[in-house]
Design a protein around this motif. Structure first.
Motif, short mmCIF file in Angstrom:
data_model
loop_
_atom_site.label_atom_id
_atom_site.label_comp_id
_atom_site.label_asym_id
_atom_site.label_seq_id
_atom_site.Cartn_x
_atom_site.Cartn_y
_atom_site.Cartn_z
N ASN A 198 0.84 -1.20 0.00
CA ASN A 198 0.00 0.00 0.00
C ASN A 198 0.88 1.25 0.00
N ASN A 199 0.41 2.26 -0.71
CA ASN A 199 1.10 3.56 -0.79
C ASN A 199 2.46 3.47 -1.47
N THR A 200 2.69 2.40 -2.20
CA THR A 200 3.94 2.26 -2.95
C THR A 200 3.67 2.56 -4.42
N ASN A 201 4.52 3.33 -5.03
CA ASN A 201 4.34 3.71 -6.44
C ASN A 201 4.87 2.60 -7.35
N ILE A 202 3.96 1.97 -8.08
CA ILE A 202 4.33 0.88 -8.98
C ILE A 202 3.79 1.17 -10.37
N GLU A 203 4.69 1.19 -11.33
CA GLU A 203 4.32 1.38 -12.73
C GLU A 203 4.56 0.07 -13.47
N VAL A 204 3.52 -0.45 -14.11
CA VAL A 204 3.64 -1.66 -14.91
C VAL A 204 3.50 -1.27 -16.37
#
Length: 543
Positions: free
Chosen positions: A305-311
């Motif tokens: 949660n609250n982690t920036n993840i770009e796929v």
């Protein structure tokens, strides 16, 4: 108790001693006289298993008998021929016995030949022991010419068989033949072992690169979730999140992977051990087939949660096209790479980091088979000393040098590099993208990949050799604390070293999500698997 006097029994003992010596002299005299005067029939010859002392006694008797007969003036001329035949027969018996004894001492696998030696010796003995043949040596009787002919014929036939037997058995006793046969056997066994090793390596490679049933199930369940709830996973532009993807003040990690479970463990372990995970940004790049698998997974993960993840899919980057990428051209030109070319290209995307993320200054590249155990923020703050790449060297722990990965018989490689130069590893790499652009590393990579068009420098698709030449003299060596390798092939890594390590890497074919994984290392990885995720439970992943 009374003690008997010694004198009472002393006299008889002395008397017995005086009688013993004359008796022994008489026996010796009688034995000698018997040997000289004895003129009886020849005893039956001993078979192959006769004792050594018996054979020598027979020789002594033969010598005495021949001497006595030689003194007889009226000896029949046929006696010489008979004696010669008997001598020839005995010589072959002794020869057969010698071969038989040698075969037993050497413990050769030659039971058939050994039995043949003994059988032939016994057969010759049987001929010589016949009464009519034995009578030929009796001086008191006239020589039976018919018996002589029978003896000569039978011995001739037996000797013929014996000679053939010796010829057939020659390789069992000829050292040169045995040496050559042993060399041939060693060569055959070595060749068989080499083929078995190659087959084992190939089988291990298949096991490592195959998708386990549970992992395949997970991908299918995630795709099914995406299809069933399309609105839930619709692409929405989040301006704040999108801005963070390009913010160079944050700490950016890049993961190239088509393994959703492996990538999730990397992210989970990094976030769990981070001091300030809100400053972390993860860029996960995959292929088109696994794009929605990754998207659905990370949208539903409760551990980040609250982690920036770009796929993103590799197709989202316009720079990745055959007209610009030499490796992609080479893979498309070779039919055997038809079904794996995008998997290879996914790994080689690291050579385009500066163009894929043009606004970033520094990134940390993590492989999908690592587990992060410490806060990695220091990697973003360290001095790169003007280098492009930072990595852990492998010449100390694994004795890996440039010569292990490239063809140094090629003049271009010989001219530019030293085979003893220390190699380094992928898994945890820090890239200074600003210095990358200044040194034109992508152009350098293109040059070497073009030179390798005919695979003269290294095998097409190999990942480390182009990295070694592209970042030659541009790599800063990290402390080994940051990257402990070998959990996928080395069973001898100590637990103390693993617990201290910043990142552990399951390099090798025994990946932690496979059944062939080494049990002693599995828990380091499984502790970061989100077993509470419903999709994991649906696919029967074991703890």
């Amino acid at each position: 108790m009374r003690i008997r006097s010694g004198n009472r029994y002393g006299a008889p003992k002395a008397s017995a001693h005086r009688l013993f010596v004359p008796t022994m002299l008489v026996l010796v005299f009688v034995t000698a006289a018997a040997l000289v005067l004895y003129n009886g029939s020849e005893p039956v010859l001993h078979p192959a298993r006769v004792a050594k002392t018996q054979v020598r006694s027979s020789h002594l008797h033969d010598y005495v008998a021949r001497t006595i007969r030689a003194l007889q003036s009226d000896e029949d001329p046929a006696k010489d021929k008979i004696e010669a035949l008997f001598k020839q027969a005995r010589d072959y018996i002794h020869l057969l016995n010698t071969y038989a004894n040698h075969a037993r001492r050497a413990k050769l696998d030659a039971v058939k030949q050994l039995d043949s030696f003994v059988d032939q010796a016994n057969a010759v003995n049987e001929v010589l022991s016949r009464p009519q043949i034995q009578a030929l040596q009796d001086d008191s009787t006239k020589v039976d010419e018919e018996a002589v002919r029978i003896l000569e014929k039978e011995l001739r036939d037996r000797i013929k068989v014996i000679r053939q037997l010796m010829t057939d058995a020659k390789e069992l006793f000829d050292n040169q033949i045995k040496i050559q046969k042993l060399e041939d056997t060693i060569f055959a066994v070595t060749d068989q072992l080499s083929r078995a090793k190659k087959q084992g390596e190939f089988s291990s490679l298949i096991a490592a690169r195959s998708t386990p049933k549970s992992l395949h199930c997970l991908s299918m369940r995630l795709l099914e979730e995406r299809i069933s709830n399309e609105e839930k996973y619709a692409e929405l532009d989040d301006e704040v999140t999108s801005r963070s993807f390009h913010d160079p003040s944050l700490y950016h990690y890049v993961i190239f992977s088509d393994n959703v479970l492996g990538a999730s463990v990397v992210v989970n372990s990094t976030v769990f051990n981070a001091d300030h995970p809100e400053k972390y940004v993860f860029h996960i790049v995959t292929d088109k087939m696994n794009f929605w698998v990754m998207k659905v997974w990370f949208k539903n993960s409760s551990l980040i949660n609250n982690t920036n993840i770009e796929v993103k899919s590799m197709d989202d980057f316009s720079v990745i096209k055959a007209s610009y990428v030499p490796l992609l051209q080479q893979l498309e030109a070779d039919y055997k790479y038809k079904f794996i070319k995008y998997r290879i290209m996914l790994k080689h995307l690291r050579f385009y980091l500066s163009e894929m993320f043009p606004k970033l200054h520094r990134v940390v590249l993590l492989e999908d088979d690592v587990v992060v155990q410490k806060d990695l923020t220091p990697l973003f703050l360290m001095d790169m000393e003007g280098k492009v790449n930072a990595a852990v060297e492998t010449c100390s722990a694994f004795n890996q040098h440039y010569g292990n990965f490239m063809n140094f018989s090629h003049p271009l490689i010989q001219e530019k590099f030293d085979p003893d130069s220390c190699a380094w590893a992928y898994g945890v790499n820090v890239f200074d993208l600003d210095t990358w652009r200044k040194m034109k590393c992508t152009e350098e990579y293109h040059y070497w990949q073009t030179q390798n068009e005919n695979q003269a420098l290294w095998k097409l698709g190999d990942l480390l050799p182009p990295g070694l030449v592209t970042f030659h003299k541009k790599t800063k060596i990290l402390d080994s604390f940051w990257h402990v390798l070998g959990l996928g092939h080395d069973p001898n890594i100590g637990s103390a070293q693993l617990k201290r390590a910043g990142v552990i890497h399951y390099s090798g074919n025994m990946k932690p999500w496979l059944d062939v994984a080494m049990i002693q290392y599995r828990d380091y990885w499984t502790k970061y698997v989100d077993y509470g995720m419903v999709f994991i439970q649906m696919c029967n992943f074991g703890h």
